[in-house]
Design a protein around this motif. Structure first.
Motif, PDB file in Angstrom:
ATOM      1  N   TYR A 139       0.844  -1.194   0.000  1.00  0.00           N
ATOM      2  CA  TYR A 139       0.000   0.000   0.000  1.00  0.00           C
ATOM      3  C   TYR A 139       0.883   1.249   0.000  1.00  0.00           C
ATOM      4  O   TYR A 139       2.014   1.220   0.489  1.00  0.00           O
ATOM      5  N   ASN A 140       0.325   2.310  -0.509  1.00  0.00           N
ATOM      6  CA  ASN A 140       0.964   3.621  -0.408  1.00  0.00           C
ATOM      7  C   ASN A 140       0.152   4.481   0.547  1.00  0.00           C
ATOM      8  O   ASN A 140      -1.047   4.684   0.346  1.00  0.00           O
ATOM      9  N   TYR A 141       0.819   4.913   1.600  1.00  0.00           N
ATOM     10  CA  TYR A 141       0.156   5.759   2.597  1.00  0.00           C
ATOM     11  C   TYR A 141       0.584   7.211   2.397  1.00  0.00           C
ATOM     12  O   TYR A 141       1.771   7.499   2.217  1.00  0.00           O
ATOM     13  N   LYS A 142      -0.414   8.112   2.432  1.00  0.00           N
ATOM     14  CA  LYS A 142      -0.106   9.524   2.228  1.00  0.00           C
ATOM     15  C   LYS A 142      -1.028  10.384   3.080  1.00  0.00           C
ATOM     16  O   LYS A 142      -2.226  10.118   3.182  1.00  0.00           O
ATOM     17  N   ASP A 143      -0.448  11.402   3.676  1.00  0.00           N
ATOM     18  CA  ASP A 143      -1.229  12.351   4.468  1.00  0.00           C
ATOM     19  C   ASP A 143      -0.745  13.756   4.125  1.00  0.00           C
ATOM     20  O   ASP A 143       0.461  14.023   4.101  1.00  0.00           O
ATOM     21  N   GLU A 144      -1.679  14.636   3.836  1.00  0.00           N
ATOM     22  CA  GLU A 144      -1.331  16.002   3.412  1.00  0.00           C
ATOM     23  C   GLU A 144      -1.865  17.029   4.404  1.00  0.00           C
ATOM     24  O   GLU A 144      -3.002  16.934   4.855  1.00  0.00           O
ATOM     25  N   LYS A 145      -1.035  17.998   4.695  1.00  0.00           N
ATOM     26  CA  LYS A 145      -1.448  19.140   5.505  1.00  0.00           C
ATOM     27  C   LYS A 145      -0.932  20.404   4.831  1.00  0.00           C
ATOM     28  O   LYS A 145       0.158  20.404   4.253  1.00  0.00           O
ATOM     29  N   SER A 146      -1.716  21.436   4.916  1.00  0.00           N
ATOM     30  CA  SER A 146      -1.293  22.692   4.272  1.00  0.00           C
ATOM     31  C   SER A 146      -1.470  23.853   5.235  1.00  0.00           C
ATOM     32  O   SER A 146      -2.263  23.791   6.173  1.00  0.00           O
ATOM     33  N   PHE A 147      -0.746  24.893   4.972  1.00  0.00           N
ATOM     34  CA  PHE A 147      -0.836  26.121   5.778  1.00  0.00           C
ATOM     35  C   PHE A 147      -1.418  27.213   4.898  1.00  0.00           C
ATOM     36  O   PHE A 147      -0.754  27.717   3.985  1.00  0.00           O
ATOM     37  N   MET A 148      -2.687  27.522   5.167  1.00  0.00           N
ATOM     38  CA  MET A 148      -3.403  28.568   4.453  1.00  0.00           C
ATOM     39  C   MET A 148      -3.351  28.352   2.932  1.00  0.00           C
ATOM     40  O   MET A 148      -3.317  29.290   2.146  1.00  0.00           O
ATOM     41  N   ASN A 149      -3.323  27.085   2.562  1.00  0.00           N
ATOM     42  CA  ASN A 149      -3.274  26.721   1.138  1.00  0.00           C
ATOM     43  C   ASN A 149      -2.058  27.285   0.411  1.00  0.00           C
ATOM     44  O   ASN A 149      -2.034  27.368  -0.817  1.00  0.00           O
ATOM     45  N   LEU A 150      -1.076  27.658   1.210  1.00  0.00           N
ATOM     46  CA  LEU A 150       0.130  28.223   0.603  1.00  0.00           C
ATOM     47  C   LEU A 150       1.297  27.238   0.673  1.00  0.00           C
ATOM     48  O   LEU A 150       2.054  27.083  -0.285  1.00  0.00           O
ATOM     49  N   LEU A 151       1.405  26.603   1.825  1.00  0.00           N
ATOM     50  CA  LEU A 151       2.479  25.640   2.023  1.00  0.00           C
ATOM     51  C   LEU A 151       1.886  24.257   2.284  1.00  0.00           C
ATOM     52  O   LEU A 151       0.895  24.119   3.006  1.00  0.00           O
ATOM     53  N   SER A 152       2.492  23.252   1.721  1.00  0.00           N
ATOM     54  CA  SER A 152       2.013  21.873   1.895  1.00  0.00           C
ATOM     55  C   SER A 152       3.070  21.066   2.639  1.00  0.00           C
ATOM     56  O   SER A 152       4.264  21.125   2.302  1.00  0.00           O
ATOM     57  N   PHE A 153       2.607  20.347   3.644  1.00  0.00           N
ATOM     58  CA  PHE A 153       3.493  19.489   4.427  1.00  0.00           C
ATOM     59  C   PHE A 153       2.969  18.055   4.299  1.00  0.00           C
ATOM     60  O   PHE A 153       1.964  17.692   4.927  1.00  0.00           O
ATOM     61  N   ASP A 154       3.618  17.279   3.474  1.00  0.00           N
ATOM     62  CA  ASP A 154       3.143  15.927   3.187  1.00  0.00           C
ATOM     63  C   ASP A 154       4.009  14.888   3.900  1.00  0.00           C
ATOM     64  O   ASP A 154       5.191  15.112   4.163  1.00  0.00           O
ATOM     65  N   LYS A 155       3.382  13.787   4.190  1.00  0.00           N
ATOM     66  CA  LYS A 155       4.143  12.624   4.645  1.00  0.00           C
ATOM     67  C   LYS A 155       3.581  11.404   3.921  1.00  0.00           C
ATOM     68  O   LYS A 155       2.370  11.285   3.686  1.00  0.00           O
ATOM     69  N   LYS A 156       4.455  10.520   3.566  1.00  0.00           N
ATOM     70  CA  LYS A 156       4.033   9.335   2.832  1.00  0.00           C
ATOM     71  C   LYS A 156       5.020   8.202   3.090  1.00  0.00           C
ATOM     72  O   LYS A 156       6.149   8.424   3.531  1.00  0.00           O
TER      73      LYS A 156
END
Length: 206
Positions: A61-78
């Motif tokens: 499986y591929n696991y991915k989680d996305e978080k963003s700051f005010m839709n300007l910065l994206s902090f992903d982990k996978k």
């Protein structure tokens, strides 16, 4: 001499009669007829065991989680998740419920135990990518565990693992059919007469 010969003859006859009595008694014990109900109950006891079908499943499986700051910065982990799981589908036939109608020569199965599904996954995580603001935590592993278990349930329902387990169950239950028919009895499930193995597939709640 004649008297001794007569005594000897009487002794021989007595010993011969005694020997014949024990032989006939032993033969009668060997030919003793076992009641039908006892034979049926013995068969039920023999089948009252745990029927287990086992399989191994591997999945990536591929696991991915996305978080963003005010839709300007994206902090992903996978990460890549590799799962090897031992799967068991079990039927505990010691929980089988039945009654014996001796007067009408009918064995009535009243309840068949439901299947028990056991999944034992071994989860390994590779190629982890994370950021300081979105790092892997215990909650992520719980999410992966729940997701893997759910997907494995779906995978099992689409595979032949469950069908193989049901076939093993039917094979055990068909032994009841053989013994009842050989004795001239009927086998029923919820007032439906089971006449052949096809009826087992039709009437039983599998």
């Amino acid at each position: 001499m004649i008297k001794k010969a007569l005594i000897f003859a009487v002794i021989c006859i007595a010993l011969g009669s005694l020997f014949t009595f024990f032989i006939m008694r032993k033969s009668a014990q060997k030919n003793e007829v076992v009641p039908d109900t006892e034979l049926i109950q013995q068969q039920m006891k023999n089948v009252s065991k745990l029927v287990v079908n086992e399989a191994k499943i591997a999945q990536i499986y591929n696991y991915k989680d996305e978080k963003s700051f005010m839709n300007l910065l994206s902090f992903d982990k996978k990460a890549m998740v590799v799962v090897n799981a031992d799967v068991q589908i079990m039927y505990d036939l010691s929980k089988l419920e039945y009654t014996i109608d001796e007067a009408n020569k009918i064995v009535k199965i009243t309840s068949i135990p439901k299947e028990e599904l056991k999944i034992s996954p071994e989860i390994k995580i590779y190629d982890v990518e994370e950021s300081r603001f979105n790092a892997f935590e215990g909650a992520d592993y719980n999410i992966i565990q729940e997701s893997v278990t759910k997907q494995f349930h779906e995978k099992i329902s689409q595979s032949n693992i469950r069908a193989n387990a049901q076939n093993r169950l039917l094979s055990e239950l068909s032994k009841f059919l053989v013994v009842t028919q050989s004795l001239g009895w009927q086998l029923q499930y919820q007032n439906q007469t089971i006449a052949n193995t096809e009826d087992l597939n039709t009437f039983l709640p599998l």
